[in-house]
Design a protein around this motif. Structure first.
Motif, PDB file in Angstrom:
ATOM      1  N   LYS A 100     -27.215 -40.416  72.076  1.00 48.12           N
ATOM      2  CA  LYS A 100     -25.949 -39.470  72.064  1.00 48.12           C
ATOM      3  C   LYS A 100     -26.428 -38.606  73.098  1.00 48.12           C
ATOM      4  CE  LYS A 100     -24.277 -40.385  67.922  1.00 48.12           C
ATOM      5  NZ  LYS A 100     -24.133 -41.660  67.678  1.00 48.12           N
ATOM      6  N   GLU A 112     -21.422 -37.624  72.353  1.00 49.97           N
ATOM      7  CA  GLU A 112     -20.813 -38.613  72.959  1.00 49.97           C
ATOM      8  C   GLU A 112     -22.109 -39.942  72.838  1.00 49.97           C
ATOM      9  OE1 GLU A 112     -17.859 -39.807  72.972  1.00 49.97           O
ATOM     10  OE2 GLU A 112     -16.690 -37.830  72.775  1.00 49.97           O
ATOM     11  N   ARG A 120     -14.744 -42.382  77.800  1.00 50.34           N
ATOM     12  CA  ARG A 120     -14.319 -40.884  77.653  1.00 50.34           C
ATOM     13  C   ARG A 120     -14.206 -40.354  79.197  1.00 50.34           C
ATOM     14  NH1 ARG A 120     -13.555 -42.829  73.981  1.00 50.34           N
ATOM     15  NH2 ARG A 120     -14.460 -42.455  71.833  1.00 50.34           N
TER      16      ARG A 120
END
Length: 166
Positions: A100, A112, A120
């Motif tokens: 992450k 994310e 993204r």
């Protein structure tokens, strides 16, 4: 010997632990009740360490040692990792999840997955100027000045299209 994080000098060594989820105020208080006694007795080769910790953005636990007072040894660093592992178990956290990436937008942290970063970037929720955290900063001075950087100035730069210079 525990001292206030604000009183730690800029050259104090730091270890940044990023949680896999946001820590509540209550959790932070309970973690502090565990961490402070550890810090008060933390030592390297029977020499007290001048040390501290602080939470940042409700996601990060930062531990600091003033190595101009006494240097942390391998065994003392292992003891601090053991403390963090104990906290993980007690609060069902993960401070060692490297899958992450944390970003900062308007003083709010969001995580994310590395696996979804490309998506993204394409959708625009992560842009080249989106701030991310360099959790490998080595001392408090870097933590205060170089911890947050634009994504394009970090290892994430590979996710952004290169602009050709003419």
């Amino acid at each position: 010997m525990f001292i206030s994080f604000e009183d730690m000098p800029p050259q104090s060594r730091v270890w940044v632990y990023q949680s896999n989820r946001q820590l509540t105020n209550g959790e932070q208080l309970k973690i502090a009740e565990i961490a402070k006694p550890f810090m008060e007795q933390w030592a390297a080769h029977n020499q007290a360490l001048k040390c501290s910790f602080r939470f940042f953005y409700d996601y990060f636990l930062v531990i600091s040692v003033d190595e101009s007072f006494n240097q942390a040894s391998g065994c003392s660093i292992d003891a601090s990792v053991h403390l963090v592992k104990q906290i993980e178990r007690q609060f069902e956290l993960d401070f060692f999840d490297r899958t992450k990436v944390a970003f900062l937008k308007e003083d709010n942290v969001f995580l994310e997955s590395i696996n979804s970063l490309k998506e993204r970037v394409v959708e625009g929720s992560v842009a080249d100027h989106t701030l991310t955290f360099n959790n490998l900063v080595k001392d408090k001075g870097e933590l205060m000045t170089k911890w947050t950087v634009p994504a394009s100035a970090s290892w994430l730069k590979r996710y952004f299209p290169k602009v050709e210079q003419h």
